[in-house]
Design an enzyme around this catalytic site. Structure first.
Site, short mmCIF file in Angstrom:
data_model
loop_
_atom_site.label_atom_id
_atom_site.label_comp_id
_atom_site.label_asym_id
_atom_site.label_seq_id
_atom_site.Cartn_x
_atom_site.Cartn_y
_atom_site.Cartn_z
N LYS A 1 -3.03 5.94 -4.05
CA LYS A 1 -4.12 6.87 -3.72
C LYS A 1 -3.93 8.20 -4.44
CE LYS A 1 -3.63 4.91 0.90
NZ LYS A 1 -2.20 4.55 0.81
N ASP B 1 0.84 -1.20 0.00
CA ASP B 1 0.00 0.00 0.00
C ASP B 1 0.87 1.25 0.00
OD1 ASP B 1 -2.97 1.13 0.91
OD2 ASP B 1 -1.31 2.30 1.74
N TYR C 1 3.15 9.93 -0.72
CA TYR C 1 4.28 9.31 -0.01
C TYR C 1 5.60 9.53 -0.75
CZ TYR C 1 0.64 6.56 2.43
OH TYR C 1 -0.45 6.15 3.15
N HIS D 1 -7.59 9.63 -1.25
CA HIS D 1 -6.83 9.65 0.00
C HIS D 1 -7.59 10.31 1.16
CE1 HIS D 1 -2.37 9.34 1.36
NE2 HIS D 1 -3.19 9.11 2.36
#
Length: 279
Positions: A79, A49, A54, A112
């Site tokens: 996401k 994930d 990120y 998200h």
């Protein structure tokens, strides 16, 4: 059955999703995330994930490319970030993520955050519906959506989200939200299941861990699974990645489940989705 790393839950569209995965939030792109993902795949994880925000999709993709695990055995999630809400922006963001990951398709794509201040999450969801209908992603869902956000999506769209990934741990078990998701066939998924280590010294959990000869982290992860919640603990340490996966050789008694359930304090560690507006 929750008896192996290969155990899966079936989403409401028939897609099978592993109960346990590796989360890579705050894992640095490059060697750190590549090594973490490779270690997880070697241990037996099949679900990874990540998220656009990120900043490590490329590293995740590199690890996948260098792995010997067949693509069809993997379950890869990413996401769409808040700055890309809206129909066309979401479609473009999906293309960017897919390219960074080096994949032909995704297994799960999530919104998200609902970002209510912009009021675009329904429009964003319609972009996910298009991606799903076009066969570019096997399942679609949301993250950090509360009941009223889900109700708005359900009332205005064609497809009910398959997954809702939220903050979930023994101090914040989101009972009302979990019950709502169950009623609508939405699989709840836990991020920050270990409360970033904040529960490791919790006396009740320490006591239960001794009883089963397990770590407190393993007890929490097993509790997640037995409550019917997919979980994605994050770690960059090989021994911890392995330990987090070693939760399929025991089962918590109902009495111990009740003790852990009683730890709930409705205590969020992170932002309330109604107030989180970072772009």
């Amino acid at each position: 059955m929750l008896n192996s790393m290969q155990s899966t839950t079936t989403l409401h569209n028939g897609v099978k999703m592993p109960w346990l995965g590796l989360g890579v939030f705050k894992v640095e792109d490059g060697a750190e995330v590549v090594n973490s993902v490779k270690t997880a795949l070697e241990v037996g994880y099949r679900s990874i994930d990540t998220a656009a925000i990120y900043g490590n999709e490329e590293g995740v993709g590199k690890a996948i490319a260098e792995s010997t695990v067949p693509r069809e055995e993997l379950f890869i999630t990413t996401k769409v970030w808040n700055s890309n809400h809206g129909f066309e922006a979401t479609l473009a963001a999906f293309d960017v993520s897919l390219e960074k990951l080096g994949l032909d398709y995704l297994d799960l794509y999530l919104i998200h955050w609902p970002l209510p201040s912009q009021g675009k999450f329904v429009e964003t969801w319609k972009a996910l519906e298009k991606l799903y209908k076009d066969g570019r992603v096997r399942a679609i869902g949301v993250s950090n959506f509360k009941v009223h956000h889900l109700e708005e999506v359900i009332a205005n769209c064609e497809i009910i989200p398959m997954v809702n990934q939220v903050e979930y741990h023994p101090r914040f078990n989101q009972r009302e939200l979990h019950d709502f998701c169950k009623r609508h066939g939405i699989q709840l998924e836990a991020w920050s299941p270990l409360m970033q280590g904040g529960l490791f010294e919790e006396p009740a959990l320490v006591e239960i861990a001794k009883k089963y000869n397990k770590s407190t982290a393993q007890i929490i992860i097993r509790w997640d699974l037995q409550t019917g919640v997919v979980t994605i603990p994050k770690s960059v340490k090989p021994h911890r990645i392995g330990e987090n996966a070693d939760v399929f050789d025991f089962e918590l008694s109902q009495e111990d489940m009740d003790i852990i359930n009683a730890l709930n304090q409705d205590q969020r560690m992170f932002a309330d989705p109604d107030d989180f507006n970072r772009v």
